[in-house]
Write a protein that holds these residues in place. Sequence first.
Motif, PDB file in Angstrom:
ATOM      1  N   ARG A  96       8.414   9.593   5.503  1.00 33.81           N
ATOM      2  CA  ARG A  96       9.414  10.588   5.886  1.00 33.81           C
ATOM      3  C   ARG A  96      10.710   9.907   6.321  1.00 33.81           C
ATOM      4  NH1 ARG A  96       6.110  13.705   9.097  1.00 33.81           N
ATOM      5  NH2 ARG A  96       6.871  12.592  10.914  1.00 33.81           N
ATOM      6  N   PRO A 132       2.351   5.219   4.988  1.00 37.26           N
ATOM      7  CA  PRO A 132       1.838   6.276   5.875  1.00 37.26           C
ATOM      8  C   PRO A 132       2.851   7.418   5.910  1.00 37.26           C
ATOM      9  CG  PRO A 132       1.748   4.120   6.966  1.00 37.26           C
ATOM     10  CD  PRO A 132       2.504   3.931   5.682  1.00 37.26           C
ATOM     11  N   GLU A 133       2.360   8.633   6.130  1.00 41.60           N
ATOM     12  CA  GLU A 133       3.206   9.828   6.024  1.00 41.60           C
ATOM     13  C   GLU A 133       4.472   9.749   6.892  1.00 41.60           C
ATOM     14  OE1 GLU A 133       1.232  13.451   7.165  1.00 41.60           O
ATOM     15  OE2 GLU A 133       3.179  14.489   7.152  1.00 41.60           O
ATOM     16  N   ARG A 170       5.034   3.260  -2.740  1.00 43.18           N
ATOM     17  CA  ARG A 170       4.495   2.006  -2.197  1.00 43.18           C
ATOM     18  C   ARG A 170       5.461   1.367  -1.214  1.00 43.18           C
ATOM     19  NH1 ARG A 170      -0.535   2.439  -3.628  1.00 43.18           N
ATOM     20  NH2 ARG A 170      -0.933   0.188  -3.729  1.00 43.18           N
ATOM     21  N   GLY A 192       0.832  -1.198   0.000  1.00 41.18           N
ATOM     22  CA  GLY A 192       0.000   0.000   0.000  1.00 41.18           C
ATOM     23  C   GLY A 192       0.861   1.240   0.000  1.00 41.18           C
ATOM     24  N   ALA A 193       0.190   2.400  -0.005  1.00 38.75           N
ATOM     25  CA  ALA A 193       0.930   3.659   0.080  1.00 38.75           C
ATOM     26  C   ALA A 193       1.529   3.779   1.474  1.00 38.75           C
ATOM     27  CB  ALA A 193       0.006   4.832  -0.210  1.00 38.75           C
TER      28      ALA A 193
END
Lengths: 254, 254
Positions: B128, B123-124, B137, B120-121
């Motif tokens: 970082r 998480p922010e 991904r 999945g993408a």
Amino acid sequence: MATDASRREPKYQRIANALKAEIRSGVLGAGSRIPGENDLMAQYGVARMTVRQALSVLQSEGLTEARKGVGVFVRTFQPLRRRGIQRLAREQWGTGRSVWDADLGDGRELVVDQVEVREGAAPESVARVLGLGVGERVWSRSRRFVLDGKPVLLSTSYLPASLVEGSVITQPDTGPGGIYARLAELGHRPVHFREEIRSRMPLPEEALKLSLPAGTPVMLVCRTAFAEEGRRPVEVNEMVLDAAAYVLEYDFDA
Amino acid sequence: MATDASRREPKYQRIANALKAEIRSGVLGAGSRIPGENDLMAQYGVARMTVRQALSVLQSEGLTEARKGVGVFVRTFQPLRRRGIQRLAREQWGTGRSVWDADLGDGRELVVDQVEVREGAAPESVARVLGLGVGERVWSRSRRFVLDGKPVLLSTSYLPASLVEGSVITQPDTGPGGIYARLAELGHRPVHFREEIRSRMPLPEEALKLSLPAGTPVMLVCRTAFAEEGRRPVEVNEMVLDAAAYVLEYDFDA
């Protein structure tokens, strides 16, 4: 931003994340008021319980504090990053710096506002770690550290009286480099450290001394310093940290 | 035992210490019932509030648990000691052992009872740390670990899809040595680790997944693994630990 990750997150978590992003970016600056429950309910189209869960996330992470009858505010200080290994490197205390200095960046100052130095029988758990018999004497150095006006750390260091009797370690001010520099001068240079970390809810007197808001746990760090001769334990330091005020960091190679 | 130390301690702390000594020595064995409030009040000649404070110390340290309407019992398992540095030494995973094995002594077994592997993408916060752009991904590996029948640890590991796509890291079972051995085979051997530790009260779904009794905080350990080529971050592992179940230990030289 309907990524896979955000679709999986419960609503209160998404609201908490949005508020955290505003705190991080400075849109909600230190000391400013978080929108009220009714405003957040309207803004996100959710029930009061959901808003309260989101706000409790921010509070338990130490980002905000509730002031009774007034509202919820962004806390005016940021967590302290404590680097466990770098700060105990010999270069720090070997050159007259105190190890606590290593905790801080950008001009913030950790201040000792209470010191108590005394001799007494070693508490049982300390005697066990230091390899002392029942009733053997230790010097204890209890200090409270304050950051940005908020008490954040209680530290009690125990040293065998047989090792430090008559030295400046038994005085409130131990001079440049602190007790590790003095131990080295006495022939007991610390060469190895063990840090053990636990977390629990505070005891009543810990909550009082650290001015902890309700629902804030403490982290306990117990450090043992070992000296050159056969890894003899020469100091035990029991620390109680406001969990909302600290991030502990350990960096090491594989 | 009227030592200096014990005279300074509040009454509830002395009672808590006496009960802890009985638990440690086995007089009060795992699963046995702690004397009731009335018995303790009579035995120590103190008020009910003092007894309750003493019992709350034991509970917040994870030594006991209250069962509604029945009483307070000695918890049937002892905290797990997790050695941060030794367990990530190359000898562990370099020889086909999994790093989690290193947590345990004396025949106790940490069992994975839930695994979820997905793409999945990022998480922010993970993007970082891994140096990824928005929407890039990652593969995530979420596991729950159970000790002595009690869930103690939630672990979610994130790895850049560009690094691990098509490898066994995207499968539930990663084989001997786990993901670090596989990363090494892919040319991204972890050589450096950073562990960051915080503590807070659990989110509702964390309390549920870890079956946490009320008043038990969680410790958060965020580990970043860096690979040989220019200290590139290759994995972020976000762990949520039952604070009553764990002692974290870091051993290092000055």
